[in-house]
Design a protein around this motif. Structure first.
Motif, short mmCIF file in Angstrom:
data_model
loop_
_atom_site.label_atom_id
_atom_site.label_comp_id
_atom_site.label_asym_id
_atom_site.label_seq_id
_atom_site.Cartn_x
_atom_site.Cartn_y
_atom_site.Cartn_z
N MET B 1 -35.16 -26.30 68.01
CA MET B 1 -33.95 -26.41 66.76
C MET B 1 -35.01 -25.68 65.47
N ALA B 2 -34.65 -24.35 65.46
CA ALA B 2 -35.45 -23.81 64.19
C ALA B 2 -34.91 -24.05 62.99
N ARG B 3 -35.77 -24.25 61.97
CA ARG B 3 -35.19 -24.63 60.61
C ARG B 3 -34.83 -23.35 59.83
N SER B 4 -35.51 -22.35 60.30
CA SER B 4 -35.33 -21.07 59.58
C SER B 4 -35.51 -19.99 60.35
N GLY B 5 -35.43 -18.70 59.85
CA GLY B 5 -35.54 -17.55 60.84
C GLY B 5 -36.88 -17.39 60.99
N ALA B 6 -38.03 -17.77 60.18
CA ALA B 6 -39.37 -17.66 60.55
C ALA B 6 -39.76 -18.50 61.94
N ASP B 7 -38.99 -19.75 61.87
CA ASP B 7 -39.14 -20.66 62.94
C ASP B 7 -38.78 -19.97 64.13
N LEU B 8 -37.54 -19.24 64.00
CA LEU B 8 -37.12 -18.50 65.11
C LEU B 8 -38.10 -17.79 65.59
N ALA B 9 -38.74 -16.97 64.78
CA ALA B 9 -39.55 -16.06 65.26
C ALA B 9 -40.94 -16.59 66.02
N LEU B 10 -41.31 -17.97 65.45
CA LEU B 10 -42.34 -18.53 66.01
C LEU B 10 -41.97 -19.18 67.52
N LEU B 11 -40.57 -19.46 67.49
CA LEU B 11 -40.22 -20.07 68.79
C LEU B 11 -40.19 -18.91 69.87
N LEU B 12 -39.89 -17.73 69.49
CA LEU B 12 -40.14 -16.47 70.48
C LEU B 12 -41.42 -16.34 70.76
N LEU B 13 -42.18 -16.32 69.94
CA LEU B 13 -43.83 -16.16 70.01
C LEU B 13 -44.26 -17.14 70.74
N GLY B 14 -43.96 -18.40 70.67
CA GLY B 14 -44.40 -19.62 71.37
C GLY B 14 -43.88 -19.38 72.80
N GLY B 15 -42.74 -19.02 73.07
CA GLY B 15 -42.32 -18.88 74.42
C GLY B 15 -43.05 -17.81 75.02
N PHE B 16 -43.15 -16.79 74.69
CA PHE B 16 -44.05 -15.54 75.15
C PHE B 16 -45.42 -16.13 75.36
N ARG B 17 -46.06 -16.91 74.72
CA ARG B 17 -47.43 -17.23 74.60
C ARG B 17 -47.33 -18.56 75.91
N THR B 18 -46.61 -19.11 75.99
CA THR B 18 -46.67 -20.06 76.75
C THR B 18 -46.54 -19.54 78.14
N LEU B 19 -45.54 -18.53 78.34
CA LEU B 19 -45.60 -17.98 79.71
C LEU B 19 -46.95 -17.05 79.97
N VAL B 20 -47.26 -16.20 78.97
CA VAL B 20 -48.35 -15.39 79.35
C VAL B 20 -49.79 -16.23 79.27
N ASP B 21 -49.80 -17.26 78.62
CA ASP B 21 -51.05 -17.88 78.70
C ASP B 21 -51.17 -18.77 80.17
N ALA B 22 -50.04 -19.33 80.42
CA ALA B 22 -50.06 -19.79 81.84
C ALA B 22 -50.22 -18.90 82.96
N ALA B 23 -49.64 -17.76 82.77
CA ALA B 23 -49.87 -16.56 83.85
C ALA B 23 -51.25 -16.04 83.69
N THR B 24 -51.93 -15.86 82.68
CA THR B 24 -53.42 -15.55 82.68
C THR B 24 -54.09 -16.38 83.36
#
Lengths: 159, 159
Positions: B1-24
Motif C-alpha cells: 500500500m503505497a502512501r505516495s508516488g515515491a513509495d510506488l517507485a520504491l515498491l517497484l524497485l523493491g520488487g525488482f531487487r527482491t527478484l534479482v537478489d534472490a536470483a543472483t
DNA sequence: GAACTATAGACAGCCAGGCTGTCGTTCGTC
DNA sequence: GACGAACGACAGCCTGGCTGTCTATAGTTC
C-alpha cells in the motif's frame, strides 16, 4: 506481458526507472539539477530522525562511510547542514535546510502527479491493487542501497 | 500500500531487487559466483545477434566503451569468446560460449521458479494481470543501463 | 578517578559500471 | 587514390557503493 521471470524483473525495473527518470528530469526542470534519487531518500531519512551519519547508514543499510559521503555532498550543495551535538561531541547532528525541504516537497509533488497519471491509465482501484500485491510480494524486504550504480544514479537524477 | 508516488517507485524497485537478489544468490549457490545481472543481459543480447561491441552498445543504450568493458569481463571469465571477422577486419565477432549458455539457462530457470513462487502467492491470473498493467505503464520505454551502480550490481549478483 | 570498551566520524584507498575524448585501422565510396 | 564512416582500444573521469585504519569522545566498570 512478461514471457519469463526475467522479464518480470525487467518490467519492475522499467517501471521504477520510468517514474524516477521522469521525476528527476522534472525536478531538474524546476531548478534542482543537482539532486539525485539517493539524495532524496537520504534527506527523507534525515528529516525523519536519522540525523547522524551512523544512524543514516543504519537506516539505509549502507556503510557508515557511504552515508558520510552522501552527507558531504548534501552539505556542500546546501540541502543539509550539520553541527556538533553539544551533548555528545562525537556526534554531528544533521538538519535538512529550507532548500532541502523544498526539494523534498517538489519531489513528492512530482511523484504524486506521476502516480496520478498511472492511475488514469489503468484506473485508481487497479493501481491500488497493484501496489497492494507488490507490497505483499516484496514483503518485509527493505530496500537497500548496495546496488549497482546505475540505479542510484538515475534515482538521483529523477527525484 | 503505497502512501505516495515515491513509495510506488520504491515498491517497484523493491520488487525488482527482491527478484534479482534472490536470483543472483541462487546462481552463485549453483556455482556461478562471478556473474552479475548486467552480464546476463549482455549475454542475452550477444546471443540474440548483438555480436559486436558497437552493436551491443546500441542494443543496451550504453556507450561503446562501456559495452567493451563488459565484454572484456565476459571474455576474461570465459562466458563469451571473440575473433576478428574474416570479412571485416575492423569487427570482432562475439559468441557466447557453452559456459555462457549454461549461465543463461540456469538464470532463466531460477527466474522461472521465482515467478512461480509469486504466482502462488497472489494467484497466476493476478500476476499476469499485474504484468500486463506494468507493461502498459512502462510502455515503450526501453530499459537502459546508464543508471546508478547499485542496481546493476545487484542485477549481476542475482541473475 | 583510572581503565576499558563502544561509538562517532574522518581519511585513504578500492571496485563496478557508467561516461568522454582521442586515436589507429579498416572499409566503402567517390 | 583520397576521404569519410565505423570499429575497437587506450586513457582517464565520475558516482556510489565498499573496507580498513585512526582519533576523539562517551559510558561503564572497577
Amino acid at each position: 506481458m512478461a514471457r519469463s521471470g526475467a522479464d518480470l524483473a525487467l518490467l519492475l525495473l522499467g517501471g521504477f526507472r520510468t517514474l524516477v527518470d521522469a521525476a528527476t528530469a522534472e525536478l531538474a526542470r524546476r531548478g534542482h539539477e543537482d539532486v539525485r534519487p539517493v539524495h532524496d531518500f537520504a534527506m527523507r531519512a534525515i528529516a525523519d530522525g536519522a540525523d547522524t551519519a551512523a544512524e543514516l547508514s543504519r537506516r539505509l543499510s549502507i556503510a557508515k562511510q557511504s552515508a558520510a559521503k552522501t552527507i558531504a555532498v548534501l552539505e556542500e550543495r546546501g540541502y543539509v547542514a550539520g553541527a556538533t551535538d553539544p551533548r555528545d561531541a562525537r556526534r554531528k547532528r544533521l538538519v535538512v535546510t529550507e532548500l532541502g525541504f523544498e526539494v523534498l516537497r517538489t519531489g513528492e509533488a512530482i511523484f504524486e502527479e506521476l502516480r496520478g497519471q498511472w492511475a488514469q491509465q489503468i484506473g485508481a482501484p487497479e493501481l491500488e491493487l497493484l501496489e497492494k500485491q507488490l507490497a505483499a510480494l516484496v514483503g518485509a524486504v527493505p530496500v537497500r542501497f548496495d546496488t549497482p550504480g546505475w540505479i542510484t544514479r538515475d534515482l538521483g537524477e529523477s527525484i
